[in-house]
Structures are given as C-alpha cells and as structure tokens.
Scaffold this motif. Sequence first.
Motif, PDB file in Angstrom:
ATOM      1  N   ASP A   2       0.813  -1.222   0.000  1.00 62.31           N
ATOM      2  CA  ASP A   2       0.000   0.000   0.000  1.00 62.31           C
ATOM      3  C   ASP A   2       0.844   1.270   0.000  1.00 62.31           C
ATOM      4  N   ASN A   3       2.171   1.118   0.077  1.00 62.44           N
ATOM      5  CA  ASN A   3       3.049   2.285   0.193  1.00 62.44           C
ATOM      6  C   ASN A   3       4.248   2.147  -0.751  1.00 62.44           C
ATOM      7  N   PRO A   4       4.007   2.334  -2.047  1.00 62.49           N
ATOM      8  CA  PRO A   4       5.069   2.106  -3.031  1.00 62.49           C
ATOM      9  C   PRO A   4       6.239   3.093  -2.933  1.00 62.49           C
ATOM     10  N   ALA A   5       6.069   4.199  -2.194  1.00 65.75           N
ATOM     11  CA  ALA A   5       7.173   5.170  -2.097  1.00 65.75           C
ATOM     12  C   ALA A   5       8.346   4.615  -1.283  1.00 65.75           C
ATOM     13  N   ILE A   6       8.088   3.606  -0.460  1.00 64.10           N
ATOM     14  CA  ILE A   6       9.212   2.945   0.224  1.00 64.10           C
ATOM     15  C   ILE A   6       9.739   1.879  -0.737  1.00 64.10           C
ATOM     16  N   THR A   7      10.980   2.079  -1.167  1.00 68.43           N
ATOM     17  CA  THR A   7      11.518   1.243  -2.252  1.00 68.43           C
ATOM     18  C   THR A   7      12.527   0.210  -1.773  1.00 68.43           C
ATOM     19  N   ARG A   8      13.006   0.369  -0.518  1.00 65.54           N
ATOM     20  CA  ARG A   8      14.060  -0.532  -0.049  1.00 65.54           C
ATOM     21  C   ARG A   8      13.934  -0.739   1.452  1.00 65.54           C
ATOM     22  N   VAL A   9      13.791  -1.994   1.868  1.00 69.84           N
ATOM     23  CA  VAL A   9      13.789  -2.322   3.303  1.00 69.84           C
ATOM     24  C   VAL A   9      14.869  -3.367   3.540  1.00 69.84           C
ATOM     25  N   ILE A  10      15.780  -3.025   4.431  1.00 71.76           N
ATOM     26  CA  ILE A  10      16.886  -3.931   4.760  1.00 71.76           C
ATOM     27  C   ILE A  10      16.619  -4.550   6.132  1.00 71.76           C
ATOM     28  N   PHE A  11      16.773  -5.854   6.236  1.00 73.04           N
ATOM     29  CA  PHE A  11      16.798  -6.513   7.545  1.00 73.04           C
ATOM     30  C   PHE A  11      18.256  -6.803   7.851  1.00 73.04           C
ATOM     31  N   MET A  12      18.775  -6.103   8.859  1.00 71.10           N
ATOM     32  CA  MET A  12      20.203  -6.191   9.181  1.00 71.10           C
ATOM     33  C   MET A  12      20.375  -7.099  10.386  1.00 71.10           C
ATOM     34  N   LEU A  13      20.862  -8.302  10.144  1.00 73.73           N
ATOM     35  CA  LEU A  13      21.004  -9.292  11.222  1.00 73.73           C
ATOM     36  C   LEU A  13      22.437  -9.274  11.748  1.00 73.73           C
ATOM     37  N   PHE A  14      22.543  -9.479  13.028  1.00 77.51           N
ATOM     38  CA  PHE A  14      23.852  -9.399  13.670  1.00 77.51           C
ATOM     39  C   PHE A  14      24.597 -10.722  13.568  1.00 77.51           C
ATOM     40  N   SER A  15      23.883 -11.847  13.628  1.00 74.38           N
ATOM     41  CA  SER A  15      24.554 -13.151  13.640  1.00 74.38           C
ATOM     42  C   SER A  15      24.263 -13.917  12.347  1.00 74.38           C
ATOM     43  N   PRO A  16      25.206 -14.775  11.936  1.00 75.42           N
ATOM     44  CA  PRO A  16      24.963 -15.618  10.755  1.00 75.42           C
ATOM     45  C   PRO A  16      23.745 -16.511  10.942  1.00 75.42           C
ATOM     46  N   ALA A  17      23.492 -16.964  12.162  1.00 74.44           N
ATOM     47  CA  ALA A  17      22.336 -17.841  12.410  1.00 74.44           C
ATOM     48  C   ALA A  17      21.025 -17.087  12.146  1.00 74.44           C
ATOM     49  N   ASP A  18      20.943 -15.853  12.616  1.00 78.14           N
ATOM     50  CA  ASP A  18      19.735 -15.044  12.379  1.00 78.14           C
ATOM     51  C   ASP A  18      19.585 -14.715  10.893  1.00 78.14           C
ATOM     52  N   LEU A  19      20.700 -14.455  10.241  1.00 73.96           N
ATOM     53  CA  LEU A  19      20.675 -14.185   8.802  1.00 73.96           C
ATOM     54  C   LEU A  19      20.035 -15.355   8.061  1.00 73.96           C
ATOM     55  N   LYS A  20      20.428 -16.561   8.432  1.00 77.41           N
ATOM     56  CA  LYS A  20      19.925 -17.762   7.755  1.00 77.41           C
ATOM     57  C   LYS A  20      18.414 -17.920   7.967  1.00 77.41           C
ATOM     58  N   VAL A  21      17.963 -17.610   9.181  1.00 78.51           N
ATOM     59  CA  VAL A  21      16.516 -17.696   9.465  1.00 78.51           C
ATOM     60  C   VAL A  21      15.741 -16.785   8.501  1.00 78.51           C
ATOM     61  N   TYR A  22      16.213 -15.564   8.333  1.00 77.84           N
ATOM     62  CA  TYR A  22      15.534 -14.616   7.433  1.00 77.84           C
ATOM     63  C   TYR A  22      15.626 -15.078   5.984  1.00 77.84           C
ATOM     64  N   GLU A  23      16.818 -15.485   5.572  1.00 82.10           N
ATOM     65  CA  GLU A  23      16.985 -15.930   4.169  1.00 82.10           C
ATOM     66  C   GLU A  23      16.067 -17.116   3.871  1.00 82.10           C
ATOM     67  N   ASP A  24      16.024 -18.071   4.810  1.00 78.64           N
ATOM     68  CA  ASP A  24      15.203 -19.265   4.598  1.00 78.64           C
ATOM     69  C   ASP A  24      13.725 -18.893   4.522  1.00 78.64           C
ATOM     70  N   TYR A  25      13.274 -17.999   5.397  1.00 82.10           N
ATOM     71  CA  TYR A  25      11.852 -17.640   5.395  1.00 82.10           C
ATOM     72  C   TYR A  25      11.485 -16.911   4.099  1.00 82.10           C
ATOM     73  N   ILE A  26      12.325 -15.983   3.684  1.00 85.26           N
ATOM     74  CA  ILE A  26      12.019 -15.228   2.458  1.00 85.26           C
ATOM     75  C   ILE A  26      12.025 -16.171   1.253  1.00 85.26           C
ATOM     76  N   ARG A  27      12.926 -17.146   1.271  1.00 83.56           N
ATOM     77  CA  ARG A  27      12.955 -18.131   0.182  1.00 83.56           C
ATOM     78  C   ARG A  27      11.617 -18.885   0.092  1.00 83.56           C
ATOM     79  N   THR A  28      11.027 -19.200   1.242  1.00 76.26           N
ATOM     80  CA  THR A  28       9.743 -19.920   1.206  1.00 76.26           C
ATOM     81  C   THR A  28       8.631 -19.052   0.618  1.00 76.26           C
ATOM     82  N   GLN A  29       8.805 -17.749   0.641  1.00 73.69           N
ATOM     83  CA  GLN A  29       7.783 -16.835   0.133  1.00 73.69           C
ATOM     84  C   GLN A  29       7.883 -16.623  -1.376  1.00 73.69           C
TER      85      GLN A  29
END
Length: 175
Positions: free
Chosen positions: A146-173
Amino acid sequence: MDKQILEKLEVLQGDITQLDVDAIVNAANTSLLGGGGVDGAIHRAAGPELLKECRTLGGCPTGEARITKGYNLAARHVIHTVGPVYSGKPRDKTLLTGCYRNSLQLAADNNLASVAFPAISCGVYGYPVEEACQIAVDTTCGFLKDNPAITRVIFMLFSPADLKVYEDYIRTQTG
Ligand code: AR6
C-alpha cells in the motif's frame, strides 16, 4: 508473496549503525534514553545530540515508534521503536507487528524511501527469531503493497544464524 514486493527486501549481516539509508530503526526501550545492544551501538555512533533529542520525546509505549535525526550516523534518521519483552502470549505478536507497521508509517509520513531494521526484541527481550522473522517480513510486505514510495527495506542481522533464518523464510515466500 508478490515478487515485486519481495524484490524491495534485502537481508544482510552486520552492524546497522554503518548503513547509509534514510532511516535505521532502533530497538529501544520505553524511556528512549538509551540502553545496551543495538540501542547502545546506535547512540554511540550517533553521538550525544541523539540523546538530547530523545529526551524531548517523553518516551514511547511498547509497539509504537518515534523519529529523530541521525546526527553522526550515515543514516539521515533514526526511528525508535519499542519491542515487547517476549512472554509467549498472543499480545507479543500484536505489539511486534505494531513496531514494524508504525516504524514504516513514520518512514512513509516523512517521505523516506529506504529503511533498515534490526531483529527487534530478539536480543535481551527474548523473542524467538523464527517467530519474529515471520512477523517482520509479513508485516513489511503488507505495508509495502500500500506504500510504493518505500523502495528498499533492509533486515540487518547481527549473527549468521539469524541471517539464515531470514533468508530461509524469504525463500519460502518466493516459491
Ligand atoms: N546492528 C544490528 N543488530 C544488532 C546490533 C548492531 N549494531 N547490536 C545488536 N544487534 P537488542 P531487544 C542485534 O538486545 O531485544 C536495549 O538495552 C542483536 O543481536 O539490542 O529489542 C534497549 O534499550 C539482536 O538480534 O534489543 C532495550 O532495553 C537484535 O539486535 C532492550 O535492549 C536486538 O537485540 C531491547 O531489547
């Protein structure tokens, strides 16, 4: 999930204070007067002027968000939001959803195009990252539709384990 929306998401590992974006989001507490974790890192990197501005805000309830300037950060603004302390009750999800939605709403209201989030509540507040990740990604995608003016959202994870959780979830989408 819509491919055009997912293309606006980036998942990175590192220190959020180093990002050159319109706003970084701070996982603050209700006082907005600083603390440990990512909050401490943001205040250290932004310098004392940030605390000065935060003092004028009068705190922030859990689930809501407030915006300040970025001072010495590369980011132009800091959006301070207060995540819930994890309790295992349904209200956790409502409050964490509010953090993402209200932070993005402030970005939209201030004509900001790029926003970076840490894993709100996933440090000392104890939110399981697998659950928090789904809330972060689902709420953000819903908002971006509903808000196309926001063009970039970064999820900045501190640990490699958290990074993997996000990558895996987005892959399922994307499937
Ligand atoms: N960049 C990105 N992520 C970070 C950084 C950084 N520089 N430093 C830590 N993280 P936390 P919370 C990650 O504890 O759980 C503060 O004292 C960290 O690994 O900072 O919402 C506030 O004042 C974790 O994944 O925030 C509050 O009192 C995530 O950021 C309380 O902590 C959030 O961890 C808020 O607790």
